[in-house]
Design a protein around this motif. Structure first.
Motif, PDB file in Angstrom:
ATOM      1  N   LYS A  12       0.828  -1.208   0.000  1.00 18.45           N
ATOM      2  CA  LYS A  12       0.000   0.000   0.000  1.00 18.45           C
ATOM      3  C   LYS A  12       0.864   1.260   0.000  1.00 18.45           C
ATOM      4  O   LYS A  12       0.504   2.270  -0.612  1.00 18.45           O
ATOM      5  CB  LYS A  12      -0.924   0.016   1.218  1.00 18.45           C
ATOM      6  N   LEU A  13       2.003   1.198   0.683  1.00 19.28           N
ATOM      7  CA  LEU A  13       2.934   2.322   0.679  1.00 19.28           C
ATOM      8  C   LEU A  13       3.417   2.624  -0.731  1.00 19.28           C
ATOM      9  O   LEU A  13       3.551   3.789  -1.130  1.00 19.28           O
ATOM     10  CB  LEU A  13       4.117   1.996   1.599  1.00 19.28           C
ATOM     11  N   ALA A  14       3.681   1.569  -1.524  1.00 17.05           N
ATOM     12  CA  ALA A  14       4.238   1.733  -2.863  1.00 17.05           C
ATOM     13  C   ALA A  14       3.262   2.358  -3.847  1.00 17.05           C
ATOM     14  O   ALA A  14       3.676   2.757  -4.944  1.00 17.05           O
ATOM     15  CB  ALA A  14       4.706   0.376  -3.398  1.00 17.05           C
ATOM     16  N   ASN A  15       1.976   2.463  -3.478  1.00 16.88           N
ATOM     17  CA  ASN A  15       1.022   3.145  -4.354  1.00 16.88           C
ATOM     18  C   ASN A  15       1.337   4.627  -4.504  1.00 16.88           C
ATOM     19  O   ASN A  15       0.889   5.266  -5.457  1.00 16.88           O
ATOM     20  CB  ASN A  15      -0.400   2.968  -3.827  1.00 16.88           C
ATOM     21  N   CYS A  16       2.078   5.172  -3.547  1.00 14.29           N
ATOM     22  CA  CYS A  16       2.564   6.555  -3.642  1.00 14.29           C
ATOM     23  C   CYS A  16       3.920   6.598  -2.957  1.00 14.29           C
ATOM     24  O   CYS A  16       4.051   7.067  -1.820  1.00 14.29           O
ATOM     25  CB  CYS A  16       1.582   7.531  -3.000  1.00 14.29           C
ATOM     26  N   ILE A  17       4.918   6.090  -3.643  1.00 11.86           N
ATOM     27  CA  ILE A  17       6.236   5.883  -3.039  1.00 11.86           C
ATOM     28  C   ILE A  17       6.875   7.194  -2.602  1.00 11.86           C
ATOM     29  O   ILE A  17       7.630   7.239  -1.626  1.00 11.86           O
ATOM     30  CB  ILE A  17       7.151   5.129  -4.034  1.00 11.86           C
ATOM     31  N   GLU A  18       6.565   8.309  -3.310  1.00  8.99           N
ATOM     32  CA  GLU A  18       7.198   9.583  -2.978  1.00  8.99           C
ATOM     33  C   GLU A  18       6.670  10.170  -1.683  1.00  8.99           C
ATOM     34  O   GLU A  18       7.266  11.098  -1.121  1.00  8.99           O
ATOM     35  CB  GLU A  18       7.030  10.588  -4.120  1.00  8.99           C
ATOM     36  N   ALA A  46       1.207  18.253  -8.693  1.00 10.23           N
ATOM     37  CA  ALA A  46       2.090  17.132  -9.032  1.00 10.23           C
ATOM     38  C   ALA A  46       1.317  15.902  -9.499  1.00 10.23           C
ATOM     39  O   ALA A  46       1.875  15.056 -10.213  1.00 10.23           O
ATOM     40  CB  ALA A  46       2.959  16.768  -7.825  1.00 10.23           C
ATOM     41  N   TYR A  47       0.043  15.813  -9.116  1.00 16.82           N
ATOM     42  CA  TYR A  47      -0.726  14.617  -9.457  1.00 16.82           C
ATOM     43  C   TYR A  47      -1.814  14.898 -10.494  1.00 16.82           C
ATOM     44  O   TYR A  47      -2.636  14.020 -10.770  1.00 16.82           O
ATOM     45  CB  TYR A  47      -1.352  14.028  -8.192  1.00 16.82           C
ATOM     46  N   ASP A  48      -1.818  16.095 -11.055  1.00 19.07           N
ATOM     47  CA  ASP A  48      -2.792  16.397 -12.091  1.00 19.07           C
ATOM     48  C   ASP A  48      -2.506  15.558 -13.339  1.00 19.07           C
ATOM     49  O   ASP A  48      -1.365  15.515 -13.831  1.00 19.07           O
ATOM     50  CB  ASP A  48      -2.743  17.882 -12.455  1.00 19.07           C
ATOM     51  N   GLY A  49      -3.534  14.899 -13.842  1.00 19.12           N
ATOM     52  CA  GLY A  49      -3.367  14.082 -15.031  1.00 19.12           C
ATOM     53  C   GLY A  49      -2.743  12.732 -14.788  1.00 19.12           C
ATOM     54  O   GLY A  49      -2.527  11.966 -15.741  1.00 19.12           O
ATOM     55  N   ARG A  50      -2.443  12.412 -13.541  1.00 13.94           N
ATOM     56  CA  ARG A  50      -1.856  11.102 -13.219  1.00 13.94           C
ATOM     57  C   ARG A  50      -2.953  10.045 -13.181  1.00 13.94           C
ATOM     58  O   ARG A  50      -4.142  10.367 -13.085  1.00 13.94           O
ATOM     59  CB  ARG A  50      -1.141  11.163 -11.864  1.00 13.94           C
ATOM     60  N   PRO A  51      -2.598   8.731 -13.213  1.00 12.99           N
ATOM     61  CA  PRO A  51      -3.612   7.672 -13.158  1.00 12.99           C
ATOM     62  C   PRO A  51      -4.495   7.783 -11.917  1.00 12.99           C
ATOM     63  O   PRO A  51      -4.089   8.333 -10.882  1.00 12.99           O
ATOM     64  CB  PRO A  51      -2.766   6.393 -13.143  1.00 12.99           C
ATOM     65  N   ILE A  60      -5.499   5.610  -9.690  1.00 14.15           N
ATOM     66  CA  ILE A  60      -5.015   4.974  -8.452  1.00 14.15           C
ATOM     67  C   ILE A  60      -3.968   5.842  -7.773  1.00 14.15           C
ATOM     68  O   ILE A  60      -3.890   5.913  -6.544  1.00 14.15           O
ATOM     69  CB  ILE A  60      -4.471   3.554  -8.749  1.00 14.15           C
ATOM     70  N   THR A  61      -3.156   6.553  -8.574  1.00 18.72           N
ATOM     71  CA  THR A  61      -2.148   7.448  -7.995  1.00 18.72           C
ATOM     72  C   THR A  61      -2.812   8.627  -7.309  1.00 18.72           C
ATOM     73  O   THR A  61      -2.414   9.027  -6.204  1.00 18.72           O
ATOM     74  CB  THR A  61      -1.196   7.950  -9.093  1.00 18.72           C
ATOM     75  N   GLN A  62      -3.842   9.188  -7.925  1.00 16.85           N
ATOM     76  CA  GLN A  62      -4.537  10.320  -7.320  1.00 16.85           C
ATOM     77  C   GLN A  62      -5.257   9.918  -6.036  1.00 16.85           C
ATOM     78  O   GLN A  62      -5.241  10.657  -5.044  1.00 16.85           O
ATOM     79  CB  GLN A  62      -5.530  10.907  -8.323  1.00 16.85           C
ATOM     80  N   LEU A  63      -5.870   8.739  -6.038  1.00 18.67           N
ATOM     81  CA  LEU A  63      -6.553   8.275  -4.833  1.00 18.67           C
ATOM     82  C   LEU A  63      -5.582   8.039  -3.684  1.00 18.67           C
ATOM     83  O   LEU A  63      -5.918   8.243  -2.519  1.00 18.67           O
ATOM     84  CB  LEU A  63      -7.329   6.989  -5.134  1.00 18.67           C
ATOM     85  N   SER A  64      -4.374   7.608  -4.004  1.00 19.01           N
ATOM     86  CA  SER A  64      -3.390   7.262  -2.974  1.00 19.01           C
ATOM     87  C   SER A  64      -2.603   8.465  -2.487  1.00 19.01           C
ATOM     88  O   SER A  64      -2.196   8.499  -1.320  1.00 19.01           O
ATOM     89  CB  SER A  64      -2.413   6.206  -3.503  1.00 19.01           C
ATOM     90  N   CYS A  65      -2.385   9.451  -3.369  1.00 17.17           N
ATOM     91  CA  CYS A  65      -1.446  10.522  -3.047  1.00 17.17           C
ATOM     92  C   CYS A  65      -2.101  11.844  -2.667  1.00 17.17           C
ATOM     93  O   CYS A  65      -1.560  12.589  -1.845  1.00 17.17           O
ATOM     94  CB  CYS A  65      -0.509  10.770  -4.236  1.00 17.17           C
ATOM     95  N   ARG A  66      -3.232  12.152  -3.262  1.00 20.29           N
ATOM     96  CA  ARG A  66      -3.829  13.466  -3.052  1.00 20.29           C
ATOM     97  C   ARG A  66      -4.408  13.589  -1.636  1.00 20.29           C
ATOM     98  O   ARG A  66      -4.908  12.623  -1.066  1.00 20.29           O
ATOM     99  CB  ARG A  66      -4.930  13.734  -4.073  1.00 20.29           C
ATOM    100  N   THR A  67      -4.350  14.810  -1.113  1.00 16.26           N
ATOM    101  CA  THR A  67      -4.938  15.079   0.203  1.00 16.26           C
ATOM    102  C   THR A  67      -6.337  15.678   0.089  1.00 16.26           C
ATOM    103  O   THR A  67      -7.000  15.890   1.114  1.00 16.26           O
ATOM    104  CB  THR A  67      -4.053  16.059   0.994  1.00 16.26           C
TER     105      THR A  67
END
Length: 432
Positions: free
Chosen positions: A87-93, A144-149, A151-158
């Motif tokens: 689950k951590l690796a879904n937004c490694i940064e 930074a997450y605009d236009g990203r997949p 799953i990345t937006q769900l995991s990384c965005r606040t």
């Protein structure tokens, strides 16, 4: 006590039940589904309350030894590995910096600073989460997450899903807020199977908590009493319309090991904060906006502490005994292998290995054998109680002689200090 992943399978089955598809209005279907979940939780809560308060679980755990407790406690933490780095690796940064920062603040900085006050290790989680949360907010605002997949937006965005803007400022939960509960025997038995798994996992969590709380081994009556209170928690879940049942919090037990704070007062104050944030919806939504990889990074530390508490019980066992080696190795292996088989089978076929016309029976089998701690505990408990049990060295090899004096609450004077209930509640819930 906290929400349990164990209940996902039977609750998901209730949500998808065909009888609720007749409702065209989504909100009406939601309310009817919640009423069905409420009824299943209320019925399932009777199992731990009866088993715990009437002492049936005490009879079971009296046969538990350090040897059979090792796989139980170890896989209570280790069995949740899929909620850690995957689950951590879904937004490694976001997740990886928190993991590195948390390890540094809790393990290295106290040694470097050489402070007599335990500040960094006790507040490492708060410091690291605050810093990385702000960092994640900056990334979100900067686009930074605009236009990203997705799953990345769900995991990384606040700011996902309008969580904060949609939450009310004040909302008081109340019993049966979705209407009166509805009851279905199949759903109730499936949720009861999940409750059994939660009871087994809670037993492992209780043992780990006693280790990190520097307490004596838990008397069986105290373990049984704890299971009874878990039943009360599940009853409240059903009454207030929660989506899941409760189990002893593995995360809080790991936090006990990380912070070394075993005060009951700290738990009581934390409970007050939780009640406060549950009423003030905006604040609760603010905390719920924390990206999930941040939580997963914390899990990597906390679940590891619980797993190591189980491994620490090996000091009471004779590891030169081939019987001990077989029970440990076989139960740990089966505890990881059997649930993996059940999970892979579902991914490949869409249903579990047991696929009968009775959905509730399928869910019962799937729930029990998909839990690593439950499978390992059943195997270890059975082998330890039946394999060469008449031999004179078996008792010492299993470490039973170390726990022998704690089988009764009153045989050790420290039991009163560690396990007595506050406000004279021992009068109504005696420990024997």
């Amino acid at each position: 006590m906290g929400a349990s992943y164990t209940f996902i399978i039977p609750i998901y089955s209730i949500v998808l039940a065909p009888k609720y598809s007749q409702y065209a209005d989504p909100h009406e279907r939601f309310k009817e589904t919640m009423r069905g979940i409420q009824g299943a939780l209320l019925i399932a809560s009777l199992f731990p309350m009866i088993a715990g308060f009437l002492g049936f679980w005490r009879i079971v755990v009296r046969f538990l030894s350090p040897l059979s407790a090792v796989p139980l406690v170890t896989l209570t933490g280790l069995g949740l590995y899929q909620l850690g780095f995957p689950k951590l690796a879904n937004c490694i940064e976001v997740g990886l910096p928190l993991l590195i920062l948390l390890v540094f603040l809790s393990q290295y900085l106290p040694l470097i600073a050489k402070s007599k006050r335990a500040i960094f290790d006790r507040f490492a989680v708060l410091f690291s989460v605050a810093l990385v949360w702000v960092y994640a907010e900056v990334l979100t605002v900067a686009g930074a997450y605009d236009g990203r997949p997705q799953i990345t937006q769900l995991s990384c965005r606040t700011d996902r899903s309008g969580l904060i803007t949609a939450a009310p400022w004040i909302r008081f939960p109340y019993p049966f807020q979705w209407g009166g509960p509805t009851f279905h025997a199949g759903n109730a038995f499936a949720v009861m199977a999940a409750t059994f798994v939660a009871v087994v996992e809670s037993t492992g969590t209780f043992i780990a908590a006693s280790r990190y709380g520097s307490a004596t081994p838990i008397p069986p009556s105290v373990l049984s009493r704890g299971i009874g209170w878990q039943g009360v928690a599940i009853f409240l879940d059903g009454m207030f319309g929660a989506v899941s049942g409760s189990t002893a919090s593995v995360e809080n037990t790991g936090l006990l090991g990380l912070t070394r704070v075993g005060s009951r007062r700290a738990i009581q104050i934390s409970a007050g904060f939780m009640l406060f944030f549950s009423v003030l919806g905006k604040f609760g939504a603010l905390f719920a906006s924390i990206p999930l990889p941040i939580v997963a990074a914390i899990y990597c530390i906390l679940f590891a502490y619980v797993a190591s508490a189980g491994l620490s019980l090996l000091q009471f066992c004779n590891l030169n005994s081939f019987r001990s080696k077989f029970i440990l190795g076989f139960s740990l292996f089966m505890g990881l292998s059997v649930p993996q088989y059940f999970k892979e089978y579902v991914l490949l076929t869409g249903h579990g290995p047991v696929h009968t016309s009775t959905i509730s029976f399928n869910n019962i089998v799937q729930v029990i054998f998909q839990s690593p701690a439950t499978v390992a505990a059943i195997v270890a408990f059975f082998l330890d109680c039946t394999l060469d049990c008449a031999h004179s060295s078996t008792r010492t090899d299993s470490g039973r002689h170390w726990w022998g004096k704690f089988r009764s609450f009153h045989t050790d004077t420290r039991s009163e200090e560690f396990y007595s209930l506050p406000y004279n509640l021992n009068k109504y819930f005696p420990s024997l």
